[in-house]
Design a protein around this motif. Structure first.
Motif, mmCIF file in Angstrom:
data_model
loop_
_atom_site.group_PDB
_atom_site.id
_atom_site.type_symbol
_atom_site.label_atom_id
_atom_site.label_comp_id
_atom_site.label_asym_id
_atom_site.label_seq_id
_atom_site.Cartn_x
_atom_site.Cartn_y
_atom_site.Cartn_z
ATOM 1 N N ILE A 1 0.856 -1.196 0.000
ATOM 2 C CA ILE A 1 0.000 0.000 0.000
ATOM 3 C C ILE A 1 0.885 1.237 0.000
ATOM 4 N N GLN A 2 0.719 2.081 -1.038
ATOM 5 C CA GLN A 2 1.540 3.294 -1.130
ATOM 6 C C GLN A 2 0.933 4.476 -0.363
ATOM 7 N N MET A 3 -0.394 4.475 -0.202
ATOM 8 C CA MET A 3 -1.030 5.601 0.476
ATOM 9 C C MET A 3 -2.225 5.102 1.275
ATOM 10 N N ASP A 4 -2.351 5.572 2.495
ATOM 11 C CA ASP A 4 -3.484 5.243 3.360
ATOM 12 C C ASP A 4 -3.962 6.533 4.018
ATOM 13 N N THR A 5 -5.056 7.083 3.522
ATOM 14 C CA THR A 5 -5.528 8.372 4.030
ATOM 15 C C THR A 5 -6.096 8.284 5.438
ATOM 16 N N SER A 6 -6.377 7.077 5.916
ATOM 17 C CA SER A 6 -6.927 6.930 7.271
ATOM 18 C C SER A 6 -5.844 6.974 8.343
ATOM 19 N N GLY A 7 -4.578 6.739 7.938
ATOM 20 C CA GLY A 7 -3.490 6.735 8.904
ATOM 21 C C GLY A 7 -3.409 5.476 9.741
ATOM 22 N N ARG A 8 -4.218 4.465 9.402
ATOM 23 C CA ARG A 8 -4.223 3.254 10.240
ATOM 24 C C ARG A 8 -2.942 2.433 10.067
ATOM 25 N N LEU A 9 -2.475 2.317 8.831
ATOM 26 C CA LEU A 9 -1.334 1.431 8.580
ATOM 27 C C LEU A 9 -0.025 1.989 9.137
ATOM 28 N N GLU A 10 0.096 3.318 9.233
ATOM 29 C CA GLU A 10 1.334 3.885 9.746
ATOM 30 C C GLU A 10 1.544 3.559 11.224
ATOM 31 N N LYS A 11 0.463 3.126 11.895
ATOM 32 C CA LYS A 11 0.565 2.719 13.291
ATOM 33 C C LYS A 11 0.950 1.248 13.443
ATOM 34 N N TRP A 12 1.046 0.543 12.298
ATOM 35 C CA TRP A 12 1.437 -0.867 12.346
ATOM 36 C C TRP A 12 2.963 -0.956 12.469
ATOM 37 N N VAL A 13 3.461 -0.872 13.667
ATOM 38 C CA VAL A 13 4.904 -0.964 13.905
ATOM 39 C C VAL A 13 5.156 -1.963 15.030
ATOM 40 N N GLY A 14 6.339 -2.524 15.012
ATOM 41 C CA GLY A 14 6.692 -3.486 16.045
ATOM 42 C C GLY A 14 6.147 -4.866 15.750
ATOM 43 N N HIS A 15 6.005 -5.671 16.803
ATOM 44 C CA HIS A 15 5.585 -7.065 16.655
ATOM 45 C C HIS A 15 4.242 -7.351 17.316
ATOM 46 N N SER A 16 3.606 -6.362 17.945
ATOM 47 C CA SER A 16 2.345 -6.592 18.659
ATOM 48 C C SER A 16 1.167 -6.382 17.711
ATOM 49 N N CYS A 17 1.046 -7.252 16.713
ATOM 50 C CA CYS A 17 0.030 -7.040 15.675
ATOM 51 C C CYS A 17 -1.389 -7.118 16.230
ATOM 52 N N CYS A 18 -1.584 -7.836 17.348
ATOM 53 C CA CYS A 18 -2.935 -7.949 17.912
ATOM 54 C C CYS A 18 -3.409 -6.634 18.527
ATOM 55 N N ARG A 19 -2.493 -5.683 18.680
ATOM 56 C CA ARG A 19 -2.859 -4.372 19.194
ATOM 57 C C ARG A 19 -3.006 -3.342 18.078
ATOM 58 N N TRP A 20 -2.720 -3.747 16.856
ATOM 59 C CA TRP A 20 -2.816 -2.827 15.735
ATOM 60 C C TRP A 20 -4.278 -2.515 15.425
ATOM 61 N N GLU A 21 -4.507 -1.282 14.964
ATOM 62 C CA GLU A 21 -5.860 -0.879 14.593
ATOM 63 C C GLU A 21 -6.344 -1.687 13.397
ATOM 64 N N GLY A 22 -7.548 -2.239 13.544
ATOM 65 C CA GLY A 22 -8.141 -3.020 12.465
ATOM 66 C C GLY A 22 -7.822 -4.496 12.511
ATOM 67 N N ILE A 23 -7.052 -4.923 13.518
ATOM 68 C CA ILE A 23 -6.655 -6.332 13.640
ATOM 69 C C ILE A 23 -7.265 -6.918 14.918
ATOM 70 N N ILE A 24 -7.927 -8.057 14.766
ATOM 71 C CA ILE A 24 -8.514 -8.777 15.897
ATOM 72 C C ILE A 24 -7.880 -10.162 15.962
ATOM 73 N N CYS A 25 -7.458 -10.548 17.177
ATOM 74 C CA CYS A 25 -6.847 -11.862 17.372
ATOM 75 C C CYS A 25 -7.718 -12.738 18.265
ATOM 76 N N HIS A 26 -7.480 -14.022 18.179
ATOM 77 C CA HIS A 26 -8.207 -14.985 19.023
ATOM 78 C C HIS A 26 -7.707 -14.858 20.461
ATOM 79 N N ASN A 27 -8.635 -14.987 21.421
ATOM 80 C CA ASN A 27 -8.297 -14.767 22.824
ATOM 81 C C ASN A 27 -7.279 -15.758 23.363
ATOM 82 N N THR A 28 -7.306 -16.959 22.845
ATOM 83 C CA THR A 28 -6.418 -17.989 23.409
ATOM 84 C C THR A 28 -5.245 -18.316 22.499
#
Length: 640
Positions: free
Chosen positions: A40-67
């Protein structure tokens, strides 16, 4: 180990595991998400720029299984809503095939991301076995729908509409046994509807409209016993309507319009068939035969359109059984005979549209009971009304009256000024009306459309028309009207851009010029036809202020002087017809700015000089400039 120490160890283990879910990310999931982000070259929502590090389950727009900690949902829709605002975001780039690395995914929602391009990964059906919902609508995806999509056995909802996907529907779609909703409309799917589609017996909604599907509707379509909505409209489907359609006992919405379907309509054979059908659209096909009395079995019908087919015979009296009916469209057929008296039983009817048929008069007086009727269109039938039935004016809700080509004679009846419901649209064109346009017309304060064209009306346009502040469409062409036209340009002038969008006063006997101040106030005009009159003088410079205009026809008048340079500022202009006048001078270079111009006729004037070089002027044929002895340059002969 004491029980107390054991409890401490268990608590610490739970904390460590919870932190590992929050802090870490499955390597395969992380690789897939980072690959998605990288494409993705451009994201006007700014959501992807917050995808940093290794804690992907805390990234905006990402849901992980509880267990398990595995990514189960990617929720990045284009429309972002909150209590404060609604925002449509864009992502420009390509859909990375690495998204299939997230093998535990249950939901993918990338709907409404208009800049998202690429293909649906061909292996999607092999690597995402848990996928339940796939939303890829409103993107810019291309290519085929992969056959492997039929392997997604848990899929419940599929939405791929409003892309540029092509190719035929994969036959493996029929393997999606648990599929309940299939939305594939507004793509470019081609080929036939596979018979296997009717194996989806759990399907509640099937929407394939606005594609390029051809062939026939499968005869086995009636097997979809729980189907509630079927939309195959706006395709290239042909052949006959399957009789099995009447077996769809749960169907409430059936849209098969805008195809090439032929043959007769398979109406139910008993009242128990299609008992819930409320919305039926079969218009714009090639259907033939009669509207049989079985039509009356569809007692739940609310809206029905059979328009623009080749249906014949009378409107059956059984239509009176459709007591829930609110809208009936059967125009553009060959229906004949008189309207049945049972039409008066349709007490909920809001719209009755039967134009362009062979229906004879008189109209049944029982129709005077239509207390809720808002729109009546009986235009171009063989009614030979002679006069408008006075009971029409007494209908308390009627505001749109279309009686063009119905043989009406005499003057415009005065009872129309005192109708129970204010008239908003009135079309009495192509009749035999005579006399003048009445002064009381200005009292119809909510009038938006007035069409009195193709009659024998005489006299001036009454001054009272300037009171029609909501008038948007005025068509008086092909009468015997005279006088000046400037009061027309005064309509709605208390509004910033005027109210008129369409004016046709052609083929009359209007004379005089066009006032500069009047035309400048009508910035909303899109269509202006004053041809075939006796207008003269200068074309006002203010015509350049008509920034919304798409068509201007002033041909066959006596306009003279030079063409205004400002006309080149009407950038949306598609049609410009100024032939058979006395315009002089050179063609303004500003006309080169009319990039949208598709039709141009400047012939038979007194124009001179070289035609400005370049598009669009050079694209038009010689006939666009002929009859101007002083003109030269492409497409005419070169200048000396």
């Amino acid at each position: 180990m004491s029980s107390q120490r054991l409890c401490v160890v268990l608590v610490l283990s739970i904390i460590v595991f919870a932190e590992s879910i929050g802090e870490g990310c499955n390597p395969s999931d992380l690789r897939g998400l980072n690959s998605f982000k990288a494409a993705i070259q451009m994201d006007t929502s700014g959501r992807l720029e917050k995808w940093v590090g290794h804690s992907c389950c805390r990234w905006e727009g990402i849901i992980c299984h509880n267990t398990t900690g595995r990514v189960t949902k990617i929720l990045l829709p284009g429309f972002i809503s909150s209590d404060q605002f609604l925002f449509q975001s864009q992502m420009k780039g390509r859909l990375s095939p690495s998204i299939t690395l997230l093998s535990y995914l249950e939901v993918i929602d990338l709907g409404g991301l208009t800049g998202l391009a690429g293909n649906i990964p061909p292996s999607i059906g092999f690597h995402l076995p848990n996928l339940r919902k796939l939303y890829l609508y409103g993107n810019n995806l291309t290519g085929a729908v992969p056959e492997s999509i039929g392997k997604l056995s848990k899929l419940e909802e599929l939405a791929l509409h409003e892309n540029r996907l092509s190719e035929a529907l994969p036959p493996t779609l029929g393997e999606l046994r648990n599929l309940k909703m299939l939305h594939l409309y507004s793509n470019q799917f081609s080929g036939v509807i596979p018979d296997s589609l009717t194996n989806l017996t759990n399907l509640i909604r099937l929407d394939l409209h606005s594609n390029s599907l051809s062939g026939q509707i499968p005869d086995s379509i009636g097997q979809l016993q729980v189907l509630e909505e079927l939309d195959l409209s706006n395709n290239f489907l042909s052949g006959k309507l399957p009789q099995s359609l009447t077996n769809l006992t749960a169907i409430s919405v059936l849209y098969l319009d805008t195809n090439y379907l032929e043959g007769s309509i398979p109406f139910p054979s008993s009242s128990g068939q299609m008992p819930l059908l409320g919305f039926l659209r079969l218009h714009d096909n090639r259907l033939t035969g009669r509207v049989r009395p079985n039509f009356g079995y569809l007692v739940s019908l609310q809206r029905v359109s059979l328009a623009n087919n080749n249906l014949c015979g009378p409107v059956p009296s059984a239509v009176g059984n459709l007591v829930a009916l609110t809208e009936l469209y059967i125009g553009g057929n060959r229906l004949s005979g008189q309207l049945p008296k049972s039409m008066g039983q349709l007490s909920r009817l809001l719209v009755l549209s039967l134009p362009h048929n062979l229906i004879r008069g008189p109209l049944p007086h029982e129709m005077s009971s239509h207390q809720n009727l808002q729109i009546l269109d009986l235009s171009f039938n063989r009614l030979n009304l002679s006069t408008i039935p006075e009971w029409l004016a007494a209908l308390p809700s009627l505001s749109r009256i279309f009686l063009a080509g119905c043989g009406i004679q005499g003057r415009i009846p005065e009872f129309l000024r005192t109708t129970s419901s204010p008239i908003q649209e009135l079309d009495l064109s192509a009749n035999h009306l005579s006399g003048s346009i009445p002064e009381w017309l200005g009292s119809l304060s909510q009038l938006y459309l007035l069409n009195l064209s193709k009659n024998s009306l005489v006299s001036n346009i009454p001054e009272s028309v300037t009171s029609l502040h909501d008038l948007g469409v005025l068509d008086l062409h092909s009468n015997k009207l005279t006088g000046t036209i400037n009061q027309v340009f005064q309509i709605g002038q208390r509004f910033p851009d005027g109210s008129l969008t369409y004016i046709d006063l052609s083929d009359n006997s209007f004379y005089g010029g066009i006032e500069e101040t009047g035309i400048a106030a009508q910035r909303g005009i899109q269509f202006l036809n004053l041809s075939k009159n006796s207008l003269e003088g200068r074309l006002p410079t203010a015509v350049g202020a008509l920034i919304s205009m798409r068509s201007l026809d002033l041909s066959y008048n006596n306009f003279n002087f030079s063409l205004p340079e400002a006309l080149g500022d009407v950038s949306l202009l598609e049609t410009l017809k100024l032939q058979e006048n006395h315009f002089t001078g050179a063609i303004p270079k500003g006309f080169l700015k009319l990039r949208k111009l598709k039709e141009l006729d400047l012939s038979h004037n007194l124009l001179v000089g070289e035609i400005p070089a370049g598009k669009p002027l050079s694209d038009f044929p010689e006939s666009s400039y002929s009859g101007n002895k002083g003109l030269c340059g492409k497409p005419l002969a070169p200048c000396l």
